[in-house]
Design a protein around this motif. Structure first.
Motif, PDB file in Angstrom:
ATOM      1  N   SER A 187      75.239  92.351  65.950  1.00  9.08           N
ATOM      2  CA  SER A 187      75.045  91.148  66.467  1.00  9.08           C
ATOM      3  C   SER A 187      73.969  91.193  67.604  1.00  9.08           C
ATOM      4  CB  SER A 187      76.299  90.581  66.588  1.00  9.08           C
ATOM      5  OG  SER A 187      77.409  91.313  67.134  1.00  9.08           O
ATOM      6  N   ILE A 188      73.424  89.960  67.821  1.00  3.74           N
ATOM      7  CA  ILE A 188      72.657  89.535  68.802  1.00  3.74           C
ATOM      8  C   ILE A 188      73.500  88.380  69.609  1.00  3.74           C
ATOM      9  CG2 ILE A 188      70.535  88.314  69.652  1.00  3.74           C
ATOM     10  CD1 ILE A 188      69.200  89.954  67.718  1.00  3.74           C
ATOM     11  N   TRP A 200      73.373  97.042  70.714  1.00  4.25           N
ATOM     12  CA  TRP A 200      73.046  98.314  70.126  1.00  4.25           C
ATOM     13  C   TRP A 200      74.542  99.312  69.788  1.00  4.25           C
ATOM     14  CZ3 TRP A 200      68.977  98.493  67.093  1.00  4.25           C
ATOM     15  CH2 TRP A 200      68.044  97.792  67.469  1.00  4.25           C
ATOM     16  N   SER A 201      75.303  99.066  70.785  1.00  2.09           N
ATOM     17  CA  SER A 201      76.470 100.221  70.981  1.00  2.09           C
ATOM     18  C   SER A 201      77.428  99.742  69.726  1.00  2.09           C
ATOM     19  CB  SER A 201      77.106  99.689  72.366  1.00  2.09           C
ATOM     20  OG  SER A 201      77.543  98.580  72.674  1.00  2.09           O
ATOM     21  N   SER A 202      77.441  98.488  69.368  1.00  2.00           N
ATOM     22  CA  SER A 202      78.469  98.517  68.123  1.00  2.00           C
ATOM     23  C   SER A 202      77.948  98.168  66.711  1.00  2.00           C
ATOM     24  CB  SER A 202      79.095  97.049  68.446  1.00  2.00           C
ATOM     25  OG  SER A 202      78.394  95.915  68.841  1.00  2.00           O
ATOM     26  N   ILE A 203      76.594  98.629  66.752  1.00  2.00           N
ATOM     27  CA  ILE A 203      76.071  98.541  65.347  1.00  2.00           C
ATOM     28  C   ILE A 203      76.712  99.569  64.285  1.00  2.00           C
ATOM     29  CG2 ILE A 203      74.037  98.579  63.813  1.00  2.00           C
ATOM     30  CD1 ILE A 203      72.433  97.847  66.218  1.00  2.00           C
ATOM     31  N   SER A 204      77.256  98.914  63.130  1.00  2.00           N
ATOM     32  CA  SER A 204      77.599  99.917  62.132  1.00  2.00           C
ATOM     33  C   SER A 204      77.064  99.621  60.793  1.00  2.00           C
ATOM     34  CB  SER A 204      79.259 100.119  62.151  1.00  2.00           C
ATOM     35  OG  SER A 204      79.807  98.665  61.769  1.00  2.00           O
ATOM     36  N   VAL A 210      76.403 103.531  64.026  1.00  2.00           N
ATOM     37  CA  VAL A 210      75.206 103.714  63.688  1.00  2.00           C
ATOM     38  C   VAL A 210      74.520 104.722  64.855  1.00  2.00           C
ATOM     39  CG1 VAL A 210      72.802 103.406  63.695  1.00  2.00           C
ATOM     40  CG2 VAL A 210      74.216 102.199  62.295  1.00  2.00           C
ATOM     41  N   LEU A 211      74.878 104.342  66.280  1.00  2.00           N
ATOM     42  CA  LEU A 211      74.135 105.166  67.156  1.00  2.00           C
ATOM     43  C   LEU A 211      75.104 106.616  67.491  1.00  2.00           C
ATOM     44  CD1 LEU A 211      73.112 102.977  70.395  1.00  2.00           C
ATOM     45  CD2 LEU A 211      71.779 103.763  68.184  1.00  2.00           C
ATOM     46  N   GLU A 224      62.490 103.193  71.879  1.00  2.00           N
ATOM     47  CA  GLU A 224      61.386 102.067  71.562  1.00  2.00           C
ATOM     48  C   GLU A 224      61.491 101.664  70.199  1.00  2.00           C
ATOM     49  OE1 GLU A 224      59.553 105.341  73.253  1.00  2.00           O
ATOM     50  OE2 GLU A 224      61.101 104.445  74.267  1.00  2.00           O
ATOM     51  N   THR A 225      61.962 102.213  69.055  1.00  2.00           N
ATOM     52  CA  THR A 225      62.148 101.883  67.873  1.00  2.00           C
ATOM     53  C   THR A 225      63.169 100.637  67.773  1.00  2.00           C
ATOM     54  OG1 THR A 225      61.784 104.179  66.994  1.00  2.00           O
ATOM     55  CG2 THR A 225      62.672 102.582  65.522  1.00  2.00           C
ATOM     56  N   LEU A 226      64.363 100.979  68.493  1.00  2.00           N
ATOM     57  CA  LEU A 226      65.183 100.043  68.557  1.00  2.00           C
ATOM     58  C   LEU A 226      64.870  98.790  69.386  1.00  2.00           C
ATOM     59  CD1 LEU A 226      68.387 102.354  69.804  1.00  2.00           C
ATOM     60  CD2 LEU A 226      67.480 101.652  67.504  1.00  2.00           C
TER      61      LEU A 226
END
Ligand code: 6V0
Length: 332
Positions: A187-188, A200-204, A210-211, A224-226
């Motif tokens: 989420s954003i 980013w810390s909670s992406i799955s 993921v991270l 930079e990709t993120l």
């Protein structure tokens, strides 16, 4: 002279089923995309459309009515008079000046606040128990404006916020990893627009964070990709507008997705614009911005306490300050 001959000795079932009514204010590209998605997804018994342009409004109403043979039965009514919205369960406001290519969302504000003074009070008058969903931009400030003008409790005023940004985000991550976007939890939050915050810390993906997965596998990933993916989300509205003149289909699905959670009491968590004071260290003032909120028949039921890194929390508070600064110039 009736087509059906009534059967004798009938009595209506009791109590009769409550009908669901949704009003859509603004029959432009966005309002009509929302109305048509609501129709195809069978979310309402009645849809009322309001716009300031009577011919265009009647044309849109007739065009939708002509699809009746292919759709679940829904009564479609339209008028420039807000009386048509009486008794709505949900009012979705999309009326507004259109964002011009290159124009920032914040520039639209003064034009739209004036329109809201003529829109929100009659909606509140004819449907005092309704839930207001604001889509017009800049959505966070206008959700605050709608809250102020309606006098409603904050649980009944919500902005579509970053629900759309988050679906763009999930699409881009899914595209990058070649997986299904519905399997990507990401989420954003924050401002719908330039200062939004990617969590980013909670992406799955499929339940796998993921991270930490990448770190454990010692797979190097470029910050930079993120950042590039987040930047693509922020730029995507501008890109679509510069190519086709407006955005419509994704916001249509996004708003219908929220309408379903609310009217069908799904109690799902969506990143939407809510009164954020008191959450994540935001205490400077009454500001609406997107947080992961649980939606149901009561509107905004609560805000999820997701873990934010210090950097994410800091960005969120900066987002809040950006919005508050704009709001302070409105004199509401
Ligand atoms: P549009 O196609 O110009 O439609 C706007 C409609 O509002 C027109 O039909 C106008 O006649 C009508 N309108 C203007 N003033 C009034 C009024 N006082 N009362 C009733 N109707 C009125 O614009 P479009 O549909 O493309 O966009 C509508 C709004 O949605 C804009 O503010 C966009 O910036 C905003 N969007 C918000 C998104 C989000 O994610 N929150 C996404 C896309 C667009």
């Amino acid at each position: 002279d009736m087509f059906f001959k009534p059967i004798q000795n009938t009595s209506p079932p009791s109590p009769t089923k409550r009908q669901t009514k949704i009003s859509v204010i603004g029959a432009g590209n966005v309002g009509m995309a929302i109305a048509q998605t609501i129709l195809t997804q069978d979310l309402a018994d009645e849809i009322a459309l309001v716009d300031a342009q009577p011919e265009k409004l009647r044309g849109e109403m007739l065009d939708l009515q002509h699809a009746a043979a292919f759709l679940p039965r829904t009564k479609i009514i339209a008028s420039t008079d807000y009386l048509v919205t009486v008794g709505s369960d949900l009012c979705i406001v999309t009326a507004g000046a259109r964002q011009i290519a290159g124009e920032s969302r914040l520039n639209l504000l003064q034009r739209n606040v004036a329109l809201f003074r003529g829109i929100i009070p009659p909606l509140a008058k004819y449907s005092p128990g309704t839930i207001l969903m604001i889509v017009s931009n800049p959505v966070d400030v206008l959700t605050y404006v709608a809250w102020k003008l309606s006098g409603f409790p904050s649980n009944r005023v919500v902005g579509s916020g970053t629900n759309l940004d988050s679906s763009r985000f999930r699409f881009l991550i899914a595209d990058h990893l070649d997986v299904n976007a519905q399997d990507v939890q990401a989420s954003i939050i924050g401002e719908h627009g330039d200062s939004s915050v990617a969590l980013w810390s909670s992406i799955s993906v499929g339940g796998v964070p993921v991270l930490s997965f990448l770190e454990k596998q010692q797979i190097p990933y470029e910050k930079e990709t993120l950042e590039g993916i987040h930047k693509a989300v922020v730029d995507s509205a501008y890109e679509v507008i510069s190519l086709k003149g407006y955005t419509s289909w994704a916001i249509g699905y996004s708003a219908a997705n929220l309408a379903r959670s609310i009217l069908r009491d799904q109690r799902k968590i969506h990143p939407v614009s809510v009164l954020a004071k008191g959450f994540y260290g935001i205490d400077d003032g009454d500001v609406f911005l997107s947080l992961p909120a649980q939606l149901g028949r009561g509107g905004v039921l609560g805000v999820t306490n997701v873990h934010l890194t210090d950097e994410e929390a800091q960005r969120l508070r900066k987002s809040a300050q950006t919005i508050l600064k704009v709001q302070s110039q409105l004199g509401l």
